[in-house]
Write an enzyme that holds these catalytic residues in place. Structure first.
Site, PDB file in Angstrom:
ATOM      1  N   ALA A  73      59.972  42.639  40.601  1.00 42.04           N
ATOM      2  CA  ALA A  73      59.900  44.063  40.248  1.00 42.04           C
ATOM      3  C   ALA A  73      61.204  44.618  39.683  1.00 42.04           C
ATOM      4  O   ALA A  73      61.191  45.675  39.047  1.00 42.04           O
ATOM      5  CB  ALA A  73      59.476  44.862  41.476  1.00 42.04           C
ATOM      6  N   GLY A 105      62.942  42.974  37.498  1.00 44.21           N
ATOM      7  CA  GLY A 105      63.200  42.216  36.264  1.00 44.21           C
ATOM      8  C   GLY A 105      62.777  42.941  35.005  1.00 44.21           C
ATOM      9  O   GLY A 105      62.306  44.091  35.038  1.00 44.21           O
ATOM     10  N   GLN A 155      53.590  32.252  47.922  1.00 42.28           N
ATOM     11  CA  GLN A 155      52.879  33.467  47.488  1.00 42.28           C
ATOM     12  C   GLN A 155      51.363  33.240  47.528  1.00 42.28           C
ATOM     13  O   GLN A 155      50.606  34.131  47.922  1.00 42.28           O
ATOM     14  CB  GLN A 155      53.353  33.898  46.094  1.00 42.28           C
ATOM     15  CG  GLN A 155      54.804  34.401  46.152  1.00 42.28           C
ATOM     16  CD  GLN A 155      55.317  34.997  44.857  1.00 42.28           C
ATOM     17  OE1 GLN A 155      54.627  35.022  43.847  1.00 42.28           O
ATOM     18  NE2 GLN A 155      56.559  35.475  44.897  1.00 42.28           N
ATOM     19  N   ASN A 213      56.770  31.662  34.334  1.00 43.79           N
ATOM     20  CA  ASN A 213      56.590  30.357  33.678  1.00 43.79           C
ATOM     21  C   ASN A 213      57.018  29.172  34.520  1.00 43.79           C
ATOM     22  O   ASN A 213      57.920  29.297  35.329  1.00 43.79           O
ATOM     23  CB  ASN A 213      57.389  30.348  32.369  1.00 43.79           C
ATOM     24  CG  ASN A 213      56.602  30.974  31.241  1.00 43.79           C
ATOM     25  OD1 ASN A 213      55.411  30.781  31.118  1.00 43.79           O
ATOM     26  ND2 ASN A 213      57.297  31.757  30.410  1.00 43.79           N
ATOM     27  N   HIS A 248      50.206  27.542  28.051  1.00 43.79           N
ATOM     28  CA  HIS A 248      51.162  28.507  27.476  1.00 43.79           C
ATOM     29  C   HIS A 248      52.478  27.770  27.245  1.00 43.79           C
ATOM     30  O   HIS A 248      53.430  27.867  28.010  1.00 43.79           O
ATOM     31  CB  HIS A 248      51.347  29.691  28.430  1.00 43.79           C
ATOM     32  CG  HIS A 248      52.379  30.674  27.967  1.00 43.79           C
ATOM     33  ND1 HIS A 248      52.251  31.393  26.799  1.00 43.79           N
ATOM     34  CD2 HIS A 248      53.560  31.043  28.505  1.00 43.79           C
ATOM     35  CE1 HIS A 248      53.312  32.169  26.646  1.00 43.79           C
ATOM     36  NE2 HIS A 248      54.125  31.968  27.668  1.00 43.79           N
ATOM     37  N   ASP A 303      49.764  35.048  23.775  1.00 43.78           N
ATOM     38  CA  ASP A 303      49.534  34.104  22.675  1.00 43.78           C
ATOM     39  C   ASP A 303      48.372  34.588  21.801  1.00 43.78           C
ATOM     40  O   ASP A 303      48.424  34.512  20.573  1.00 43.78           O
ATOM     41  CB  ASP A 303      49.230  32.715  23.257  1.00 43.78           C
ATOM     42  CG  ASP A 303      50.246  32.335  24.310  1.00 43.78           C
ATOM     43  OD1 ASP A 303      51.389  32.045  23.937  1.00 43.78           O
ATOM     44  OD2 ASP A 303      49.922  32.371  25.508  1.00 43.78           O
ATOM     45  N   ARG A 344      59.364  25.648  28.548  1.00 43.55           N
ATOM     46  CA  ARG A 344      58.937  26.355  29.763  1.00 43.55           C
ATOM     47  C   ARG A 344      58.752  25.389  30.936  1.00 43.55           C
ATOM     48  O   ARG A 344      59.012  25.746  32.084  1.00 43.55           O
ATOM     49  CB  ARG A 344      57.652  27.131  29.498  1.00 43.55           C
ATOM     50  CG  ARG A 344      57.827  28.220  28.442  1.00 43.55           C
ATOM     51  CD  ARG A 344      56.553  28.995  28.247  1.00 43.55           C
ATOM     52  NE  ARG A 344      56.602  29.917  27.129  1.00 43.55           N
ATOM     53  CZ  ARG A 344      56.223  29.616  25.894  1.00 43.55           C
ATOM     54  NH1 ARG A 344      55.774  28.414  25.606  1.00 43.55           N
ATOM     55  NH2 ARG A 344      56.286  30.515  24.927  1.00 43.55           N
TER      56      ARG A 344
HETATM   57  P1  NAD Z   1      63.844  38.492  34.799  1.00 44.87           P
HETATM   58  O1  NAD Z   1      64.857  37.459  35.143  1.00 44.87           O
HETATM   59  O2  NAD Z   1      64.271  39.714  34.064  1.00 44.87           O
HETATM   60  O3  NAD Z   1      63.142  38.995  36.144  1.00 44.87           O
HETATM   61  C1  NAD Z   1      62.605  38.101  37.048  1.00 44.87           C
HETATM   62  C2  NAD Z   1      62.691  38.760  38.418  1.00 44.87           C
HETATM   63  O4  NAD Z   1      61.995  37.938  39.333  1.00 44.87           O
HETATM   64  C3  NAD Z   1      64.123  38.898  38.941  1.00 44.87           C
HETATM   65  O5  NAD Z   1      64.364  40.261  39.279  1.00 44.87           O
HETATM   66  C4  NAD Z   1      64.137  37.980  40.162  1.00 44.87           C
HETATM   67  O6  NAD Z   1      64.980  38.481  41.217  1.00 44.87           O
HETATM   68  C5  NAD Z   1      62.675  38.005  40.556  1.00 44.87           C
HETATM   69  N1  NAD Z   1      62.262  36.884  41.408  1.00 44.87           N
HETATM   70  C6  NAD Z   1      62.705  35.590  41.390  1.00 44.87           C
HETATM   71  N2  NAD Z   1      62.114  34.896  42.381  1.00 44.87           N
HETATM   72  C7  NAD Z   1      61.279  35.747  43.013  1.00 44.87           C
HETATM   73  C8  NAD Z   1      60.410  35.610  44.122  1.00 44.87           C
HETATM   74  N3  NAD Z   1      60.292  34.465  44.794  1.00 44.87           N
HETATM   75  N4  NAD Z   1      59.712  36.702  44.524  1.00 44.87           N
HETATM   76  C9  NAD Z   1      59.831  37.865  43.876  1.00 44.87           C
HETATM   77  N5  NAD Z   1      60.660  38.066  42.827  1.00 44.87           N
HETATM   78  C10 NAD Z   1      61.360  37.012  42.399  1.00 44.87           C
HETATM   79  O7  NAD Z   1      62.650  37.752  34.041  1.00 44.87           O
HETATM   80  P2  NAD Z   1      61.486  38.398  33.158  1.00 44.87           P
HETATM   81  O8  NAD Z   1      61.960  38.551  31.760  1.00 44.87           O
HETATM   82  O9  NAD Z   1      60.911  39.576  33.863  1.00 44.87           O
HETATM   83  O10 NAD Z   1      60.443  37.171  33.155  1.00 44.87           O
HETATM   84  C11 NAD Z   1      59.803  36.772  34.343  1.00 44.87           C
HETATM   85  C12 NAD Z   1      59.018  35.480  34.114  1.00 44.87           C
HETATM   86  O11 NAD Z   1      57.952  35.702  33.168  1.00 44.87           O
HETATM   87  C13 NAD Z   1      59.818  34.323  33.516  1.00 44.87           C
HETATM   88  O12 NAD Z   1      59.448  33.105  34.163  1.00 44.87           O
HETATM   89  C14 NAD Z   1      59.411  34.302  32.071  1.00 44.87           C
HETATM   90  O13 NAD Z   1      59.600  33.035  31.472  1.00 44.87           O
HETATM   91  C15 NAD Z   1      57.942  34.646  32.206  1.00 44.87           C
HETATM   92  N6  NAD Z   1      57.262  35.104  30.999  1.00 44.87           N
HETATM   93  C16 NAD Z   1      55.980  34.689  30.817  1.00 44.87           C
HETATM   94  C17 NAD Z   1      55.256  35.105  29.713  1.00 44.87           C
HETATM   95  C18 NAD Z   1      53.854  34.632  29.522  1.00 44.87           C
HETATM   96  O14 NAD Z   1      53.246  34.935  28.472  1.00 44.87           O
HETATM   97  N7  NAD Z   1      53.250  33.918  30.450  1.00 44.87           N
HETATM   98  C19 NAD Z   1      55.842  35.964  28.790  1.00 44.87           C
HETATM   99  C20 NAD Z   1      57.154  36.389  28.992  1.00 44.87           C
HETATM  100  C21 NAD Z   1      57.854  35.933  30.112  1.00 44.87           C
HETATM  101  C1  LMR Z   2      56.888  33.963  25.862  1.00 41.22           C
HETATM  102  O1  LMR Z   2      55.949  33.316  25.397  1.00 41.22           O
HETATM  103  O2  LMR Z   2      57.473  34.855  25.214  1.00 41.22           O
HETATM  104  C2  LMR Z   2      57.332  33.693  27.263  1.00 41.22           C
HETATM  105  O3  LMR Z   2      56.611  32.638  27.832  1.00 41.22           O
HETATM  106  C3  LMR Z   2      58.795  33.495  27.374  1.00 41.22           C
HETATM  107  C4  LMR Z   2      59.223  32.160  26.838  1.00 41.22           C
HETATM  108  O4  LMR Z   2      59.927  31.446  27.551  1.00 41.22           O
HETATM  109  O5  LMR Z   2      58.870  31.834  25.712  1.00 41.22           O
END
Ligand code: NAD
Ligand code: LMR
Length: 325
Positions: free
Chosen positions: A13, A15, A113, A132, A188, A160, A99
């Site tokens: 939350a 992040g 979780q 990811n 992904h 995507d 990833r």
């Molecule tokens: P970020 O680093 O800004 O924030 C992540 C947050 O998660 C941090 O505040 C961290 O303290 C917290 N965190 C870590 N472990 C935790 C846990 N066990 N419980 C609760 N909180 C925890 O990262 P972001 O930019 O918000 O991205 C988060 C994730 O989403 C990354 O893994 C990123 O690669 C992924 N992502 C996925 C997609 C998708 O399409 N699937 C797209 C963008 C980003």
């Molecule tokens: C994305 O697709 O933007 C996210 O999964 C972040 C990444 O690592 O590419």
């Protein structure tokens, strides 16, 4: 507005993604403008204070639907009674990483979780994994929640899907809403398969309007590698677009859509995807459930592209075998 509030848990939350996502949820973009909301924000202990600051800002936004915010570092508290869970909290990749490289650090987050969701969440819980590598993290969470129907665990392929629509709309000079039956299959990851074989634009086949070379050598890799392109240009991984896609996914799941969407779901074995692997599939959403679009005839190119994703998802699954009960 007489309904009981829905309870929505968001991890990570403090992040980047959450900083967009929470405002869209609180505005009613997922459950609708007449459903009150209680939020629970889960963070690691070192980031709880940051999450408290986010909660202060949410309160300062005076959202009419927002009834209560709880900030916690306990998964049991976070998922207690949750109707929806956005599992965002995980490390993002940096430039030059794939990833799957995150699996070692992030995979361990999703077992506990999943167990907390199993023990505490509401019967109708819907889980969307964003952190990811999202598909395999969703698999880990799902396998640790044996009492929750497997199809309640999903991973985000909607970003995507939206990227594919955006590239097609730009190419053909039309709106993203002019397209039907686009799907992004598989993982992904850079292996994903954005597929326009069944797609139409204003009712006509997309495949007849685009050059095969552009489709295979530009469109598919551009969509598949868009995350890396964003990291390179922006200096950080996508956040607002990921939040927007997460809202689209959960809204369609709750409110329904007859238009095809791409969602990663536990496979039912169709289209040559091993049962249980969490894979991007063509879906519609009816009566509160994702349904896999069935009965599509695949050509050799599609089968080969999907098979690559299956192989990758199986390799990821094998790499985390110790996290899968
Ligand atoms: P970020 O680093 O800004 O924030 C992540 C947050 O998660 C941090 O505040 C961290 O303290 C917290 N965190 C870590 N472990 C935790 C846990 N066990 N419980 C609760 N909180 C925890 O990262 P972001 O930019 O918000 O991205 C988060 C994730 O989403 C990354 O893994 C990123 O690669 C992924 N992502 C996925 C997609 C998708 O399409 N699937 C797209 C963008 C980003
Ligand atoms: C994305 O697709 O933007 C996210 O999964 C972040 C990444 O690592 O590419």
């Amino acid at each position: 507005m007489t309904q009981n509030p829905v309870k929505i848990a968001v991890t990570g939350a403090a992040g980047n993604i959450a900083y967009s996502l929470l405002w869209r949820i609180a505005a009613g973009d997922v459950y609708g403008r007449d459903t009150p909301i209680e939020l629970t924000l889960l963070e690691i202990p070192a980031a709880v204070r940051g999450a408290e600051g986010v909660a202060m800002e949410l309160n300062d936004s005076a959202f009419p639907l927002l009834r209560n915010i709880t900030v916690t570092d306990s998964a049991d508290v976070a998922f207690d009674g949750a109707n929806a869970a956005f599992l965002v909290g995980a490390k993002p990749r940096g430039a030059g990483e794939e990833r799957a490289d995150l699996l070692k650090n992030n995979g361990g987050i999703f077992g506990p979780q999943g167990r907390a969701i199993n023990d505490r969440a509401a019967d109708d819980v819907r889980v969307l994994v964003v952190g990811n590598p999202a598909n395999t993290n969703a698999l880990i969470a799902q396998r640790n929640a044996p009492d929750v129907p497997a199809e309640r665990f999903t991973a985000l392929m909607r970003l995507d899907h939206s990227r594919a629509l955006s590239q097609l709309a730009e190419k053909l000079g039309v709106l993203t809403t002019d397209f039907e039956n686009v799907v992004v299959w598989g993982n992904h990851s850079a292996t994903q398969f954005p597929d326009v074989t069944f797609a139409t634009v204003k009712g006509e086949p997309v495949i007849e309007k685009i050059d095969h070379d552009w489709y295979v050598n530009e469109f598919i890799p551009r969509v598949a590698k868009r995350g890396a392109e964003i990291i390179e240009v922006r200096g950080k991984s996508s956040a607002a677009s990921a939040a927007s896609a997460a809202v689209d996914h959960m809204r369609d799941w709750v409110q329904g859509t007859e238009r095809w969407a791409s969602a990663a779901l536990p496979s039912d074995g169709s289209y040559g995807i091993d049962e249980g692997l969490v894979a991007g599939l063509p879906t519609v959403s009816r009566n509160g459930s994702w349904e896999i679009v069935q009965g599509l005839e695949l050509n050799d190119f599609q089968r080969e592209m999907i098979a690559r994703n299956v192989a990758e998802l199986k390799a990821e699954r094998d790499a985390v075998a110790d996290l899968l009960p």
